[in-house]
Write an enzyme that holds these catalytic residues in place. Structure first.
Site, PDB file in Angstrom:
ATOM      1  N   HIS A   1      -6.748  -1.073   7.927  1.00 48.34           N
ATOM      2  CA  HIS A   1      -5.917  -0.124   8.657  1.00 48.34           C
ATOM      3  C   HIS A   1      -6.159   1.297   8.146  1.00 48.34           C
ATOM      4  CE1 HIS A   1      -3.883  -4.067   8.479  1.00 48.34           C
ATOM      5  NE2 HIS A   1      -3.554  -3.820   9.741  1.00 48.34           N
TER       6      HIS A   1
ATOM      7  N   ASP B   1      -6.695  -6.689   2.631  1.00 47.47           N
ATOM      8  CA  ASP B   1      -7.118  -6.932   4.012  1.00 47.47           C
ATOM      9  C   ASP B   1      -8.416  -6.221   4.387  1.00 47.47           C
ATOM     10  OD1 ASP B   1      -6.452  -4.293   4.796  1.00 47.47           O
ATOM     11  OD2 ASP B   1      -4.505  -4.875   5.608  1.00 47.47           O
TER      12      ASP B   1
ATOM     13  N   ASP C   1      -9.861  -0.706   3.620  1.00 46.78           N
ATOM     14  CA  ASP C   1      -8.655  -1.223   4.263  1.00 46.78           C
ATOM     15  C   ASP C   1      -8.993  -1.603   5.696  1.00 46.78           C
ATOM     16  OD1 ASP C   1      -5.981  -1.508   5.310  1.00 46.78           O
ATOM     17  OD2 ASP C   1      -5.242  -0.071   3.842  1.00 46.78           O
TER      18      ASP C   1
ATOM     19  N   HIS D   1       0.800  -1.224   0.000  1.00 43.61           N
ATOM     20  CA  HIS D   1       0.000   0.000   0.000  1.00 43.61           C
ATOM     21  C   HIS D   1       0.833   1.274   0.000  1.00 43.61           C
ATOM     22  CE1 HIS D   1      -4.524   0.843   0.958  1.00 43.61           C
ATOM     23  NE2 HIS D   1      -4.096   1.535  -0.068  1.00 43.61           N
TER      24      HIS D   1
ATOM     25  N   GLU E   1      -1.626  -4.854  -1.783  1.00 41.32           N
ATOM     26  CA  GLU E   1      -1.259  -5.804  -0.728  1.00 41.32           C
ATOM     27  C   GLU E   1      -1.493  -7.268  -1.085  1.00 41.32           C
ATOM     28  OE1 GLU E   1       0.500  -5.263   1.954  1.00 41.32           O
ATOM     29  OE2 GLU E   1       0.454  -3.071   2.073  1.00 41.32           O
TER      30      GLU E   1
ATOM     31  N   HIS F   1       4.067   1.422   4.228  1.00 42.38           N
ATOM     32  CA  HIS F   1       2.703   1.198   3.726  1.00 42.38           C
ATOM     33  C   HIS F   1       1.656   1.692   4.726  1.00 42.38           C
ATOM     34  CE1 HIS F   1       2.056  -3.189   5.481  1.00 42.38           C
ATOM     35  NE2 HIS F   1       2.452  -2.340   6.401  1.00 42.38           N
TER      36      HIS F   1
ATOM     37  N   ASP G   1      -7.536  -2.503  -0.521  1.00 43.11           N
ATOM     38  CA  ASP G   1      -6.527  -3.372   0.093  1.00 43.11           C
ATOM     39  C   ASP G   1      -7.126  -4.758   0.280  1.00 43.11           C
ATOM     40  OD1 ASP G   1      -4.826  -4.648   2.129  1.00 43.11           O
ATOM     41  OD2 ASP G   1      -4.023  -2.653   2.536  1.00 43.11           O
TER      42      ASP G   1
ATOM     43  N   ASP H   1      -3.707   3.646   7.993  1.00 44.40           N
ATOM     44  CA  ASP H   1      -2.499   4.103   7.274  1.00 44.40           C
ATOM     45  C   ASP H   1      -2.317   5.602   7.439  1.00 44.40           C
ATOM     46  OD1 ASP H   1      -2.148   1.487   6.530  1.00 44.40           O
ATOM     47  OD2 ASP H   1      -3.003   1.729   4.540  1.00 44.40           O
TER      48      ASP H   1
END
Length: 306
Positions: free
Chosen positions: A126, A228, A124, A97, A271, A141, A226, A128
């Site tokens: 997360h 995830d 995502d 990412h 990712e 990332h 992403d 970030d």
């Protein structure tokens, strides 16, 4: 129909688990071009972006690693994404990412030239939202959204060309936020629809609320997807798995609503680590999600064994 421009971004240095550099090839093998063409879109594959030569950049945080390499990727992807937007819809094939440090800079620069506001939906686990000073892992990332909003602490990166206002960013489906990121986000206007919000309100209402704001502002919308974002039970090929992600149907609903909005102008796919996949299962799912984003209907979906 849309002219889709594929840009490979085999970035692996933004985290510590090798394998994301194989992501662009995996998307191509999983049939991304055929999926787009079957929906009536034209496709131009510009190959993999070549990063700028790394310099000698350093920062005060000793945890940060591969800083010169990521700055090289940021410069190259900024320019490649901005150039692609003049000709069609760029789809950036990652890569970790950290590629969004460059892709989002490129799309923001393009929007500024057009005099239109740029919006981002961040799909995502997360946020970030670290700066170079706050990251404890040193994994870059985990920094793109902080860079895009114009947070301080990013020297020696190039200045972000046109910082995106917090109210133009929607973090959707997040469920893992570090304390330093949370503190910074609470001082911003970023819209946060975490998994608690989605559990309580469903997918459609919070997403449509954000899309209504994009439309009202005549904005451009960048989607950063992403792996995830998805629950690891259906998408295992990622080095940052977090339980409790979106289901197959929830993820497709997000893509279908984004398509129906007609607002999406650019896309990151990030990712994917094919080394962690199960017979291409995650790569195929990500390609199917792109199909939904680009107009495939539920009744058009072929039966596929994963």
């Amino acid at each position: 129909m849309t002219h889709c421009i594929l840009l490979g971004a085999p970035v692996d240095e933004g985290q510590r688990r090798p394998g994301c550099l194989m992501g662009p090839a995996a998307y191509r093998v999983a049939g991304l071009v055929k999926t787009l063409e079957a929906l009536g879109h034209s496709v131009e594959d510009r190959g993999d972006v070549i990063p700028a030569a790394p310099g000698q950049e350093i920062c005060d945080n000793p945890a940060v690693h591969h800083l010169p390499e990521i700055i090289g990727w940021t410069k190259a992807l900024r320019d490649a994404t901005s150039a692609a937007l003049a000709d069609g819809m760029p789809i950036i094939l990652g890569g970790d990412h950290s590629l969004a440090l460059g892709s989002v800079a490129g799309i923001a620069s393009h929007a500024a030239r057009l005099g239109r506001p740029q919006f981002v939906i961040w799909l995502d686990a997360h946020s970030d939202f670290h700066s170079l000073q706050t990251t404890t892992s040193g994994n870059l990332h985990g920094t793109p959204m902080a860079y895009a909003i114009g947070r301080p602490g990013f020297a020696p990166f190039p200045d972000f060309p046109a910082p995106i206002p917090g109210e133009n960013i929607c973090m959707f489906g997040i469920r893992s936020v570090d304390p330093a990121e949370l503190a910074a986000m609470q001082n911003s206007d970023v819209t946060v629809n975490d998994m608690r919000v989605l559990d309580e309100q469903g997918i459609a209402a919070p997403l449509r609320s954000f899309l209504d704001r994009v439309q009202a502002a005549n904005g451009l919308l960048h989607v950063s997807l992403d792996v995830d974002f998805l629950d690891p039970s259906i998408a295992p090929a990622v080095g940052t798995t977090v339980p409790g992600g979106t289901t197959f149907r929830e993820a497709h609903l997000v893509m279908e609503l984004l398509h129906e909005s007609g607002l999406v102008s650019s896309l990151d796919l990030v990712e994917l680590n094919p080394f962690l996949d199960e017979r291409g299962r995650t790569a195929k799912l990500m390609v199917d999600l792109v199909g939904s984003l680009m107009g495939r209907k539920v009744f058009d979906r072929p039966t596929r064994s994963y």
